[in-house]
Design a protein around this motif. Structure first.
Motif, mmCIF file in Angstrom:
data_model
loop_
_atom_site.group_PDB
_atom_site.id
_atom_site.type_symbol
_atom_site.label_atom_id
_atom_site.label_comp_id
_atom_site.label_asym_id
_atom_site.label_seq_id
_atom_site.Cartn_x
_atom_site.Cartn_y
_atom_site.Cartn_z
ATOM 1 N N UNK A 4 -16.395 -7.819 3.965
ATOM 2 C CA UNK A 4 -15.003 -7.759 4.427
ATOM 3 C C UNK A 4 -14.100 -7.345 3.281
ATOM 4 N N UNK A 5 -12.973 -6.818 3.658
ATOM 5 C CA UNK A 5 -11.948 -6.538 2.662
ATOM 6 C C UNK A 5 -10.598 -6.707 3.332
ATOM 7 N N UNK A 6 -9.613 -6.931 2.522
ATOM 8 C CA UNK A 6 -8.242 -7.089 3.004
ATOM 9 C C UNK A 6 -7.414 -5.993 2.377
ATOM 10 N N UNK A 7 -6.522 -5.471 3.148
ATOM 11 C CA UNK A 7 -5.691 -4.379 2.660
ATOM 12 C C UNK A 7 -4.268 -4.582 3.189
ATOM 13 N N UNK A 8 -3.317 -4.372 2.336
ATOM 14 C CA UNK A 8 -1.911 -4.465 2.706
ATOM 15 C C UNK A 8 -1.345 -3.057 2.688
ATOM 16 N N UNK A 9 -0.923 -2.594 3.836
ATOM 17 C CA UNK A 9 -0.455 -1.216 3.970
ATOM 18 C C UNK A 9 0.909 -1.221 4.637
ATOM 19 N N UNK A 10 1.799 -0.415 4.106
ATOM 20 C CA UNK A 10 3.082 -0.205 4.748
ATOM 21 C C UNK A 10 3.091 1.209 5.307
ATOM 22 N N UNK A 11 3.290 1.310 6.595
ATOM 23 C CA UNK A 11 3.347 2.615 7.248
ATOM 24 C C UNK A 11 4.812 2.944 7.505
ATOM 25 N N UNK A 12 5.332 3.939 6.808
ATOM 26 C CA UNK A 12 6.743 4.284 7.030
ATOM 27 C C UNK A 12 6.930 4.877 8.419
ATOM 28 N N UNK A 13 8.133 4.787 8.937
ATOM 29 C CA UNK A 13 8.382 5.394 10.247
ATOM 30 C C UNK A 13 8.174 6.901 10.188
ATOM 31 N N UNK A 14 7.693 7.450 11.287
ATOM 32 C CA UNK A 14 7.451 8.890 11.341
ATOM 33 C C UNK A 14 8.782 9.626 11.227
ATOM 34 N N UNK A 15 8.804 10.584 10.324
ATOM 35 C CA UNK A 15 10.044 11.337 10.147
ATOM 36 C C UNK A 15 10.142 12.413 11.231
ATOM 37 N N UNK A 16 11.353 12.698 11.612
ATOM 38 C CA UNK A 16 11.577 13.689 12.653
ATOM 39 C C UNK A 16 11.484 15.109 12.120
ATOM 40 N N UNK A 17 11.700 15.255 10.827
ATOM 41 C CA UNK A 17 11.654 16.594 10.248
ATOM 42 C C UNK A 17 10.212 17.014 10.011
ATOM 43 N N UNK A 74 -4.426 3.495 12.448
ATOM 44 C CA UNK A 74 -5.783 3.509 12.979
ATOM 45 C C UNK A 74 -6.618 4.637 12.389
ATOM 46 N N UNK A 75 -6.050 5.824 12.327
ATOM 47 C CA UNK A 75 -6.774 6.957 11.743
ATOM 48 C C UNK A 75 -6.958 6.789 10.237
ATOM 49 N N UNK A 76 -5.970 6.179 9.572
ATOM 50 C CA UNK A 76 -6.108 5.905 8.145
ATOM 51 C C UNK A 76 -7.301 4.988 7.892
ATOM 52 N N UNK A 77 -7.390 3.897 8.649
ATOM 53 C CA UNK A 77 -8.483 2.946 8.453
ATOM 54 C C UNK A 77 -9.833 3.582 8.790
ATOM 55 N N UNK A 78 -9.877 4.401 9.814
ATOM 56 C CA UNK A 78 -11.114 5.083 10.172
ATOM 57 C C UNK A 78 -11.588 5.967 9.019
ATOM 58 N N UNK A 79 -10.679 6.740 8.439
ATOM 59 C CA UNK A 79 -11.020 7.618 7.321
ATOM 60 C C UNK A 79 -11.434 6.802 6.101
ATOM 61 N N UNK A 80 -10.717 5.738 5.815
ATOM 62 C CA UNK A 80 -11.032 4.892 4.668
ATOM 63 C C UNK A 80 -12.433 4.298 4.804
ATOM 64 N N UNK A 81 -12.753 3.778 5.972
ATOM 65 C CA UNK A 81 -14.081 3.184 6.190
ATOM 66 C C UNK A 81 -15.183 4.235 6.099
ATOM 67 N N UNK A 82 -14.945 5.414 6.657
ATOM 68 C CA UNK A 82 -15.946 6.476 6.579
ATOM 69 C C UNK A 82 -16.207 6.878 5.136
ATOM 70 N N UNK A 83 -15.148 7.036 4.361
ATOM 71 C CA UNK A 83 -15.323 7.431 2.955
ATOM 72 C C UNK A 83 -15.995 6.327 2.156
ATOM 73 N N UNK A 84 -15.645 5.081 2.426
ATOM 74 C CA UNK A 84 -16.274 3.973 1.723
ATOM 75 C C UNK A 84 -17.760 3.909 2.043
ATOM 76 N N UNK A 85 -18.112 4.037 3.310
ATOM 77 C CA UNK A 85 -19.527 4.011 3.707
ATOM 78 C C UNK A 85 -20.279 5.190 3.101
ATOM 79 N N UNK A 86 -19.656 6.361 3.083
ATOM 80 C CA UNK A 86 -20.303 7.549 2.503
ATOM 81 C C UNK A 86 -20.552 7.340 1.017
#
Length: 108
Positions: A4-17, A74-86
Motif C-alpha cells: 500500500x501507499x498513501x498519496x496526497x494530491x491536489x487537483x486544480x480546477x480545470x481551466x477553461x482556456x 482517476x487517470x493520474x492514479x492509473x498511470x502512476x500504478x502502471x509506471x510503478x508496476x512496470x
C-alpha cells in the motif's frame, strides 16, 4: 512486504482556456524524457501547419491524448500504478537474470 501507499494530491480546477502548444510541451517535459518531448513537439509542429482535414484531426487527436489526462485524478492514479508496476517488474527481472547463483533478490 508493503503493498500500500498513501498519496496526497491536489487537483486544480480545470481551466477553461485551452493550453497552447508551448504550455503543453512544458508540462510534458516534467514527466517524459527530453527525447520523447522533442518528438512530440516536432509532431505537433508538423501537424499544426497542415491545412487538410486529416492533418487537423490528427493534430487535435494528438493533443487530446495528453490533455484528456489533465485534471483527472482517476487517470493520474492509473498511470502512476502502471509506471510503478512496470519499474518494479524491470527491477525484478534484472535482479533475477543478473544473479550468478539464480536466487531471487529483492530490491527494496
Amino acid at each position: 512486504m508493503w503493498n500500500r501507499f498513501h498519496i496526497l494530491v491536489e487537483v486544480p480546477p480545470k481551466c477553461d482556456q485551452r493550453l497552447d502548444d508551448s504550455a503543453l510541451i512544458e508540462r510534458l517535459s516534467v514527466i517524459y524524457s527530453k527525447e520523447y518531448v522533442a518528438m512530440v513537439s516536432e509532431h505537433l509542429a508538423m501537424l499544426s501547419s497542415t491545412t487538410n482535414k486529416q492533418g487537423r484531426e490528427a493534430y487535435h487527436k494528438l493533443r487530446e491524448s495528453y490533455t484528456r489526462r489533465m485534471w483527472d485524478l482517476g487517470l493520474f492514479m492509473k498511470t502512476l500504478k502502471q509506471r510503478f508496476c512496470h519499474c518494479s517488474a524491470q527491477t525484478l527481472r534484472s535482479a533475477v537474470f543478473s544473479s550468478e547463483n539464480w536466487t531471487l533478490e529483492c530490491a527494496v
